[in-house]
Design an enzyme around this catalytic site. Structure first.
Site, short mmCIF file in Angstrom:
data_model
loop_
_atom_site.label_atom_id
_atom_site.label_comp_id
_atom_site.label_asym_id
_atom_site.label_seq_id
_atom_site.Cartn_x
_atom_site.Cartn_y
_atom_site.Cartn_z
N MET A 134 0.84 -1.21 0.00
CA MET A 134 0.00 0.00 0.00
C MET A 134 0.87 1.25 0.00
SD MET A 134 -3.42 -0.94 2.07
CE MET A 134 -2.78 -0.73 3.71
N GLY A 135 2.16 1.08 -0.32
CA GLY A 135 3.03 2.25 -0.44
C GLY A 135 3.52 2.79 0.89
N GLY A 152 11.26 -2.60 5.38
CA GLY A 152 10.54 -3.88 5.44
C GLY A 152 10.04 -4.27 4.05
N HIS A 153 9.43 -3.31 3.36
CA HIS A 153 8.95 -3.58 1.99
C HIS A 153 10.14 -3.91 1.08
CE1 HIS A 153 5.70 -0.66 3.35
NE2 HIS A 153 4.97 -1.69 2.96
N HIS A 179 9.12 1.33 3.23
CA HIS A 179 10.24 1.37 4.19
C HIS A 179 11.09 0.13 3.96
CE1 HIS A 179 7.81 -1.61 6.25
NE2 HIS A 179 6.81 -0.75 6.35
N GLY A 194 5.03 -10.25 4.14
CA GLY A 194 5.77 -10.13 5.39
C GLY A 194 5.10 -10.85 6.54
N SER A 247 6.70 -0.11 9.92
CA SER A 247 5.33 -0.02 9.43
C SER A 247 5.13 1.36 8.82
CB SER A 247 4.35 -0.21 10.59
OG SER A 247 3.06 0.24 10.21
N SER A 248 4.32 1.41 7.76
CA SER A 248 4.02 2.71 7.15
C SER A 248 3.32 3.62 8.15
CB SER A 248 3.11 2.52 5.93
OG SER A 248 3.70 1.62 5.03
N ARG A 249 2.64 3.01 9.12
CA ARG A 249 1.90 3.82 10.10
C ARG A 249 2.82 4.47 11.12
NH1 ARG A 249 -2.06 -0.24 9.06
NH2 ARG A 249 -4.07 0.71 8.51
P1 AMP Z 1 1.57 -2.91 3.46
O1 AMP Z 1 2.11 -1.88 2.52
O2 AMP Z 1 1.58 -2.49 4.89
O3 AMP Z 1 0.27 -3.50 2.99
O4 AMP Z 1 2.61 -4.11 3.40
C1 AMP Z 1 2.97 -4.72 2.19
C2 AMP Z 1 3.77 -5.96 2.50
O5 AMP Z 1 4.94 -5.60 3.23
C3 AMP Z 1 3.00 -6.97 3.36
O6 AMP Z 1 3.29 -8.28 2.89
C4 AMP Z 1 3.56 -6.73 4.73
O7 AMP Z 1 3.48 -7.85 5.57
C5 AMP Z 1 5.01 -6.40 4.40
N1 AMP Z 1 5.63 -5.68 5.50
C6 AMP Z 1 5.15 -4.56 6.11
N2 AMP Z 1 5.96 -4.23 7.13
C7 AMP Z 1 6.95 -5.15 7.18
C8 AMP Z 1 8.08 -5.35 8.02
N3 AMP Z 1 8.34 -4.55 9.04
N4 AMP Z 1 8.89 -6.40 7.75
C9 AMP Z 1 8.61 -7.24 6.72
N5 AMP Z 1 7.56 -7.11 5.91
C10 AMP Z 1 6.74 -6.09 6.12
#
Ligand code: AMP
Length: 281
Positions: free
Chosen positions: A30-31, A36-37, A34, A147, A185-187
């Site tokens: 969802m953009g 993690g992505h 960071h 993730g 986290s993006s949050r």
């Molecule tokens: P999101 O943009 O939050 O929907 O996350 C997109 C993908 O990135 C999902 O598969 C999440 O689980 C993964 N993700 C988000 N935060 C992390 C993190 N800290 N470490 C690893 N993967 C992550």
């Protein structure tokens, strides 16, 4: 890296890739990207010929309108990060590409969407099912990378691929954390300085709970101890802390040797809802 905004261009580009017998790795996001992505992108690059990242803030998975509105959006910065990481394709659709008409599909995920996030965010996982199945249909990847930070979501996606009988390998990726332990986290960027500082208690509680469980404390004892610490400061509003069977996500009262267990937490810090988890054994 090329940026593609519509389904037709994506299909054309990826058909050519498939015709040259290349494999496609896919990272849906969802953009507000960071590290993690980016770790998911790196894994995809290692395991696939072509890596596609999508950025789409999916309205159907938000049960809280304010959360959807405040969700951070920064596509230019994201594109730069993806380019630097070596990503091949950024798919940046608008809503009409994903949902040309209202998506009325209802998925039956059995028991795993009734607990934890599912219990606290009605409709959330159905929305995740809608967007991920639609993106899978458009990208048709060989492998998709998710993730472990969103542990329950990962279980849902595995279930989704089995319900839809999709030939896509789901690859789980380790949680990336900040130096103080907070899961990326993006949050996190929505937290005030004070909230960001105290958010570190969340991973600390998980580590403490894991140690105490392994030292023989009961699930109730560790849950109560964690909640007591959170409730001591009104900045935290814990939603749940649960110890579960890592496969079925049903709550367990005590550790046992027959199943892998995991501790999961959801807690507001100020107005921002954070989730985290730690595998116990
Ligand atoms: P999101 O943009 O939050 O929907 O996350 C997109 C993908 O990135 C999902 O598969 C999440 O689980 C993964 N993700 C988000 N935060 C992390 C993190 N800290 N470490 C690893 N993967 C992550």
């Amino acid at each position: 890296m090329i940026i593609i905004r519509n389904n037709r261009d994506l299909e054309q580009y990826l058909n050519n890739i498939r015709q040259s017998a290349k494999t496609i790795g896919f990272v849906p996001t969802m953009g507000a990207l960071h590290a993690g992505h980016i770790s998911l992108i790196k894994q995809s690059l290692q395991q696939s010929d072509i890596t596609v990242c999508s950025i789409f803030v999916n309205p159907t998975q938000f049960n809280d309108k304010a959360d959807l509105e405040r969700y951070p959006r920064m596509p230019e910065k994201d594109a730069k990060m993806l380019e630097e990481a070596g990503c091949n394709v950024l798919f940046l659709p608008d809503i009409t590409e994903i949902y040309p008409e209202e998506d009325k599909r209802q998925f039956d995920f059995g028991t795993i969407d009734k607990v934890l996030e599912g219990a606290h965010r009605p409709g959330h996982f159905n929305g995740v099912g809608q967007v991920v199945s639609r993106l899978f249909e458009l990208v048709k990847p060989n492998k998709a990378f998710f993730g472990l930070k969103d542990y329950q979501q990962l279980q849902i996606i595995k279930k989704l691929t089995s319900i839809l009988k999709l030939d896509i390998e789901i690859v789980p990726c380790e949680i990336m954390r900040e130096p103080d332990g907070l899961a990326m986290s993006s949050r996190n960027m929505l937290l005030s300085t004070e909230e960001r500082k105290v958010a570190t208690l969340i991973p600390q509680l998980l580590v403490e709970a894991k140690q105490n469980l392994l030292n023989g404390q009961s699930v109730n004892q560790v849950k109560e101890a964690a909640l007591k610490k959170l409730n001591a400061n009104p900045i935290y509003k814990p939603e749940y802390i649960e110890v579960c069977d890592a496969e079925t996500l049903t709550s367990i009262d005590s550790l046992n040797n027959t199943c892998k267990s995991i501790i999961l937490i959801a807690c507001f810090v100020g107005k921002i809802r954070l989730i985290d988890n730690l595998v116990i054994n």
